[in-house]
Design a protein around this motif. Structure first.
Motif, PDB file in Angstrom:
ATOM      1  N   ALA A   1     -35.894   3.423   5.082  1.00 13.91           N
ATOM      2  CA  ALA A   1     -34.730   2.847   4.394  1.00 13.91           C
ATOM      3  C   ALA A   1     -34.541   1.376   4.782  1.00 13.91           C
ATOM      4  N   VAL A   2     -34.692   1.077   6.061  1.00 14.49           N
ATOM      5  CA  VAL A   2     -34.535  -0.316   6.520  1.00 14.49           C
ATOM      6  C   VAL A   2     -35.631  -1.195   5.920  1.00 14.49           C
TER       7      VAL A   2
ATOM      8  N   MET B   1     -36.996  -0.729   3.048  1.00 16.21           N
ATOM      9  CA  MET B   1     -36.615  -0.949   1.647  1.00 16.21           C
ATOM     10  C   MET B   1     -35.524  -2.016   1.543  1.00 16.21           C
ATOM     11  N   VAL B   2     -34.594  -2.000   2.496  1.00 16.65           N
ATOM     12  CA  VAL B   2     -33.539  -3.019   2.512  1.00 16.65           C
ATOM     13  C   VAL B   2     -34.169  -4.398   2.722  1.00 16.65           C
TER      14      VAL B   2
END
Lengths: 88, 419
Positions: free
Chosen positions: A24-25, A27-28
């Motif tokens: 997720a990080v 992707m951020v």
């Protein structure tokens, strides 16, 4: 002591959470990179806004409305149809 | 150290050390924010003369006269003649200031426009082009009102950007006419105040959640729970899917940067930010996130369906909170320094509610939606950039209250002997 042992134990849930958050990080970070990169910003920052039809200058429109012809066009027409330009 | 001071226990020492470290981190963060803000204020000089050809076709020479650019071309006899004018204008959109170059002919008819700079979210700003927004400005002039909802159609999902473009074109076209056409009669300036369904819905959600939140009576807990679900679902459907107006990091960065939008068109923005600031400052609780954030509601609905549980490993949670704060802080600094609040908004809100976003945002959205089936609100708990911001407001409130209480105690203690 007991709690210390528990924290050292491999926890599949925590590992899953860490893996989930890592992706997720990433992707951020990629979202921010793409948004701030030249492709994302610079190209769209300074842009010509497209119009449906190219606007024609009013002077040109006036000339078109009065069947205006350039000298070259007149000469071409005179050469092809001499009778049409003859004096009445 | 005084001789009679009692020694600190190890726990007190650790807490004092933690407080000191937090203060250091806060000060460093504040300095970085100020520097980023200052960098963002530096506006690079932009030579706009080369762009005049884009907005006034056939321009061969440009003459700068104050803020007005005179475009010269050649007529059919080969003589240089004035063929139009160009002027820059700006307005505040979704992410910040948007600057346009506008060209007209000598009679004041619009010939073309060019975006010189903007701070909008790229994916949404592109919608103006995709949906032929600019084509509505074909052949308009200074007599047209150029107001969205009157003679111009807005673009759903990019409402504020569309309004800013219309406003810039309106200002520029009118400005050119005023400067160049003798005795020009401009129609009166219209600035209709935009107050409609989104604003009413937002005010309603604030009011209902505020009153429900204050319910302490145990017998009314069922009412509170059902009320909360009603507010959540209304937020999801109305603020999310219908109006696509959730609070985003771009709103926060625009607020910090000082480039506030005009109030007539952006009452919603003021209610949203003002309401959160006000309620968090007064109540000490954030009214938005747990009550009517549409993205939080989407996660909670999925979690309810699957029976997802909150998962916050005690030994890791504080470290993961710092990760969340770091992400939020990095995005804010980048948004401020590069003057791109829209680009800094990494939340996949628009991806869910308006099906727009870059591919990493789509991946992130899928991960969050699937994650919500297992963990309670994974995005809110670990990734949302707004949570640390709203928490920070609460911390400021706590700090101010502590200082106030200490001051009051000091005053009362000093006034006692006199009495």
């Amino acid at each position: 002591m007991a709690s210390k042992k528990q924290t050292n134990k491999f926890d599949i849930k925590t590992a899953g959470l860490m893996l989930y958050l890592s992706v997720a990080v990433m992707m951020v970070a990629l979202t921010l990179f793409l948004a701030f990169s030249d492709q994302g910003i610079e190209a769209s920052n300074s842009q010509v806004t497209p119009m449906q039809t190219p606007t024609i200058l009013p002077s040109v429109l006036t000339l078109q409305a009065e069947d205006y012809e350039t000298i070259d066009q007149q000469l071409t027409r005179e050469a092809s149809t001499p009778s049409a330009t003859s004096n009445p | 150290m005084t001789a009679n001071a009692s020694p600190l226990t190890p726990i007190q020492q650790r807490r004092a050390r933690q407080r000191r470290n937090q203060t250091i981190v806060t000060v460093i963060a504040l300095v970085i924010l100020i520097v980023a803000w200052l960098i963002g204020r530096i506006e690079p000089e932009q030579d706009i003369a080369p762009y005049v050809r884009d907005v006034v076709p056939d321009t061969e020479r440009v003459e700068v006269r104050g803020e007005l650019l005179l475009a010269y071309g050649h007529d059919t006899d080969g003589e240089e003649t004035l063929i139009g004018y160009a002027k820059t204008a700006s307005a505040v959109g979704y992410g910040g200031t948007l600057r346009l170059l506008v060209g007209t002919d000598v009679d004041g008819n619009l010939l073309g426009t060019r975006i010189l700079s903007h701070q909008e979210t790229p994916n949404f700003f592109r919608q103006l082009e995709v949906r032929d927004y600019y084509q509505q400005f074909d052949s308009v002039n200074y007599t047209n009102p150029l107001i969205i909802g009157q003679d111009i159609d807005g673009v759903g999902g990019a409402t504020l950007s569309a309004e800013a473009v219309a406003q810039s074109i309106r200002d520029a076209v009118r400005g050119i006419a005023l400067e160049t056409i003798p005795n020009v009669q401009l129609p009166p300036e219209q600035r209709p105040i935009k107050f409609g369904a989104p604003e009413v819905a937002l005010l309603g959600l604030f009011a209902v959640s505020f009153f429900l939140h204050r319910i302490k009576n145990r017998r009314l807990q069922t009412v509170k729970n059902y009320g909360r679900w009603l507010v959540l679902l209304t937020g999801l459907i109305v603020l999310g899917f219908i109006f696509n107006k959730p609070l985003t990091l771009a709103n926060i960065i625009t607020f910090i940067s000082g480039a506030w939008p005009d109030w007539q068109n952006n009452i919603y923005w003021f209610i949203l930010l003002g309401g959160i600031l006000f309620v968090t400052s007064v109540e000490g609780k954030n009214p938005y996130c747990s009550w009517f954030c549409p993205f939080g509601a989407a996660q909670e609905v999925l979690g309810k369906l699957s029976g997802a549980k909150a998962y916050q490993p005690r030994h890791l949670y504080s470290k993961l909170q710092w990760l969340q704060r770091s992400l939020s802080f990095t995005a804010i600094v980048l948004g401020l320094a590069l003057r791109q609040p829209g680009a800094a908004s990494y939340e996949p809100f628009g991806t869910l509610f308006h099906l727009e976003g870059s591919w990493p945002q789509w991946v992130l959205l899928m991960m969050v939606l699937f994650g919500s089936l297992i963990i309670y609100r994974p995005f809110c708990n670990y990734l949302c950039p707004l949570d640390p911001v709203v928490d920070y407001i609460g911390e400021i409130r706590k700090g101010v209250r502590n200082v106030w209480q200490a001051r009051s105690k000091l005053i009362s203690s000093t006034s006692k002997p006199q009495a």
